[in-house]
Motif scaffolding. Structure first.
Motif, short mmCIF file in Angstrom:
data_model
loop_
_atom_site.label_atom_id
_atom_site.label_comp_id
_atom_site.label_asym_id
_atom_site.label_seq_id
_atom_site.Cartn_x
_atom_site.Cartn_y
_atom_site.Cartn_z
N THR A 190 1.13 5.23 -3.98
CA THR A 190 0.53 4.17 -3.16
C THR A 190 0.14 2.99 -4.04
O THR A 190 0.19 3.08 -5.27
CB THR A 190 -0.75 4.65 -2.43
OG1 THR A 190 -1.78 4.85 -3.40
CG2 THR A 190 -0.51 5.91 -1.63
N LEU A 242 -3.53 -6.57 -2.76
CA LEU A 242 -2.94 -5.48 -1.99
C LEU A 242 -2.39 -6.02 -0.69
O LEU A 242 -3.05 -6.81 0.00
CB LEU A 242 -4.00 -4.42 -1.70
CG LEU A 242 -3.51 -3.16 -0.99
CD1 LEU A 242 -2.56 -2.36 -1.90
CD2 LEU A 242 -4.70 -2.29 -0.58
N GLU A 293 -3.09 0.20 8.00
CA GLU A 293 -3.63 0.55 6.69
C GLU A 293 -4.86 -0.28 6.36
O GLU A 293 -5.81 0.20 5.78
CB GLU A 293 -2.58 0.35 5.58
CG GLU A 293 -1.40 1.25 5.68
CD GLU A 293 -0.10 0.46 5.84
OE1 GLU A 293 -0.11 -0.77 5.78
OE2 GLU A 293 0.92 1.10 6.03
N THR A 340 -1.00 -4.88 2.98
CA THR A 340 -1.03 -3.73 3.88
C THR A 340 -0.53 -4.11 5.26
O THR A 340 -0.49 -5.28 5.61
CB THR A 340 -2.48 -3.19 4.04
OG1 THR A 340 -3.27 -4.19 4.65
CG2 THR A 340 -3.07 -2.75 2.74
N PHE A 381 0.83 -1.21 0.00
CA PHE A 381 0.00 0.00 0.00
C PHE A 381 0.86 1.26 0.00
O PHE A 381 0.69 2.13 -0.83
CB PHE A 381 -0.96 0.00 1.19
CG PHE A 381 -1.88 1.18 1.18
CD1 PHE A 381 -2.96 1.20 0.32
CD2 PHE A 381 -1.67 2.26 2.02
CE1 PHE A 381 -3.82 2.29 0.28
CE2 PHE A 381 -2.53 3.35 2.00
CZ PHE A 381 -3.61 3.36 1.14
#
Length: 122
Positions: A59, A78, A84, A80, A53
């Motif tokens: 990002t 993703l 986050e 994280t 992220f």
């Protein structure tokens, strides 16, 4: 052979994710920041893009935007941190194919890959 791109500014995390994918038979490219990843997604038909992220020059959402524009329509995973993960908006969460929280284990990555790319039955 399946092709993946791993995007993470932390070299250790990036190498570990690449190793886990290669051990599952994937061909893997890597990028350390959003601009490099965006360029690579625009040039190569990846099957999967795994992105952190927080990146030095953007990002994972910047990478996701590029994935959504790509003709190959790769799956997007993703990665994280815990903080986050809890702060992602519903709009972003609805756009990602899958999400894992750091540190990513081989088992968690394998489970996500099995959902995204179910084994073919003969």
């Amino acid at each position: 052979m399946s092709l993946a791109l791993v995007v993470d500014d932390d070299p250790v995390t990036r190498l570990v994710l690449c190793h886990m994918l290669r051990s599952r038979g994937w061909t893997v490219s890597q990028a350390a920041d959003a601009p490099d990843a965006v360029g690579m997604v625009g040039e190569t038909p990846y099957d999967l893009v795994i992105s952190d992220f927080h990146l030095p020059s953007g990002t994972g959402v910047d990478v996701l935007d590029a994935v959504e524009r790509a003709e190959s329509s790769p799956a997007f995973l993703l990665v994280t941190g815990i903080l986050e993960h809890s702060s992602l908006s519903a709009e972003i969460a609805s756009r990602i194919t899958a999400q894992l929280t750091k540190p990513v284990s081989s088992e968690d990555l394998g489970a996500a890959l099995d959902v995204l790319f179910p084994p073919k039955r003969e």
